[in-house]
Motif scaffolding. Structure first.
Motif, short mmCIF file in Angstrom:
data_model
loop_
_atom_site.label_atom_id
_atom_site.label_comp_id
_atom_site.label_asym_id
_atom_site.label_seq_id
_atom_site.Cartn_x
_atom_site.Cartn_y
_atom_site.Cartn_z
N HIS A 77 -50.12 2.19 24.77
CA HIS A 77 -51.44 1.56 24.91
C HIS A 77 -52.56 2.52 24.46
O HIS A 77 -53.54 2.11 23.84
N HIS B 20 -55.64 2.26 21.57
CA HIS B 20 -57.07 2.61 21.63
C HIS B 20 -57.39 3.67 20.57
O HIS B 20 -58.42 3.60 19.90
N SER C 29 -61.71 4.96 29.58
CA SER C 29 -61.39 3.63 30.09
C SER C 29 -61.28 3.69 31.60
O SER C 29 -61.68 4.67 32.22
N ASP D 90 -59.61 -3.76 26.56
CA ASP D 90 -58.20 -4.02 26.26
C ASP D 90 -58.01 -5.30 25.46
O ASP D 90 -58.61 -6.33 25.76
#
Ligand code: KG4
Ligand code: ZN
Length: 358
Positions: free
Chosen positions: A111, A115, A136, A307
């Motif tokens: 993940h 980003h 985040s 996201d």
């Protein structure tokens, strides 16, 4: 190459279709906000169950929007971590099932790599290496992005992530969830100079962060006026808090840029990604910092900061283009640092041990 991306690591159920020509043909994000809001934070079990319930529909929606059939796909990319383990498993298993049934190459995407590479999806000219500020709800770090799959962490938080700090501040101020946008909104009418809040680690060497002391300081200010806490107090507290977080990020950022420029004399780009990069005060200050340090700032559009699955599809495209495929036994991972060699941060409450003042 047309790739289906799937993201379920936290509280967004997302599917996207992206091509290697950088065309986002669909980017569907279903937020679970309403389900978690009563608890003031994400409840892992609720997140996982909601992904199970909605993911197939979200994928179907994305396929329809892109005008694509499963037979049109060239590959599947799904988030394999880090995140809430039950939530990650839902998207990862679904991605594997689609890849398995249609005999497609599969990418098990980190993940954070999603980003990290998202800015290259919308900014074709963005070349490696670049300095990434990843901010985040779960992460707050500076990474040198040397190329796909090669990241070096320069600094990280020793306690809370910046988004987490925003979320906790909003809860203290009774501003609702998620905190970042609520604090930013309240701060619009606030005086950032009314409350004197600390700037943890400001002036110290290195580019680590610490936000827990700031949160406690905010709590004390709130307690001092509890009972008569009015809208203007809330706005002023929100503005003061946002200014403190931003000051810290800019101070830490200046050190991170210096380190990055020493290590990569040709690197001239600063990229900000993650949900907190949606904050407009932070964006403005980062732009000035980039100018001051002869860097260019690149921030993905808002929809790609928070996201989403387009960034997962794109990270899959970047990896698959280099021949980096994964097998269908790729494991879901709760913890998965991008820089495996980086030392563990010193830990909460140890800000004093992070070295001398610069
Ligand atoms: O990247 P993201 O969507 O999810 C992960 O944590 O991976 O980031 C969500 C975080 C939340 O903590 C949210 O409060 C914060 O980003 N956030 C913001 C803003 N929009 C979202 N923080 C400050 N200002 C904002 N405008
Ligand atoms: Zn994220």
């Amino acid at each position: 190459m047309l790739v289906l991306g799937i993201e379920t690591s936290c509280d967004e159920t997302a599917a996207a279709l992206v091509t290697d020509e950088r065309e986002i043909r669909a980017n569907v994000v279903l937020s679970q906000l309403d389900q978690h809001a009563p608890y003031g934070g994400v409840v892992p079990e609720i997140a996982a169950r909601s992904h199970i319930e909605h993911l197939d529909g979200v994928i179907a929606h994305a396929m329809r929007e892109a005008g694509a059939e499963f037979t049109d796909l060239d590959a599947v990319a799904a988030t394999a971590g880090p995140g809430l383990i039950g939530a990650v498993m839902v998207g990862l298993m679904t991605g594997k099932a689609v890849a398995g049934v249609h005999n497609l190459p599969f990418a098990a995407v980190n993940h954070l790599e999603g980003h990290a590479l998202s800015a290259r999806l919308t900014n074709e000219g963005l070349q490696f290496p670049y300095l990434l500020l990843l901010v985040s709800g779960g992460h707050c770090q500076f990474l040198a992005v040397e190329c796909v799959a090669r990241y070096r962490r320069l600094g990280t938080t020793i306690d809370d992530a910046a988004g987490e700090a925003f979320d906790k501040a909003a809860k203290l101020l009774g501003l609702g969830y998620p905190g970042g946008p609520a604090v930013e909104h309240a701060a619009l009418n606030g005086d950032p100079a009314r409350f004197d809040l600390p700037r943890p680690l400001k002036g110290r060497v290195g580019s680590d962060f610490s936000f827990s002391g700031l949160k406690t300081a905010l709590l004390h200010k709130v307690q001092a006026i509890q009972g008569s806490l009015g809208d203007q107090d809330r706005a002023d507290l929100a503005a003061s808090f946002q200014a403190a977080v931003t000051d810290v990020v800019i101070d830490r950022g200046r050190n991170a840029i210096r380190q990055f420029q020493t290590d990569h004399p040709k690197g001239r780009a600063l990229v900000a990604a993650g949900g907190v990069a949606a904050n407009s005060m932070l964006r403005t200050r980062l732009k000035s910092l980039a100018n001051e340090m002869s860097m260019t700032l690149s921030v993905p559009p808002l929809a790609l900061c928070t996201d989403n699955a387009a960034m997962i599809a794109w990270a899959g495209i970047e990896r698959l283009s280099l021949g980096l495929t994964d097998t269908l036994d790729a494991a879901p991972r709760a913890r998965w640092p991008l820089d495996m060699d980086a030392p563990r941060p010193p830990g909460a409450g140890r800000a004093g041990r992070l070295g001398p003042k610069a």
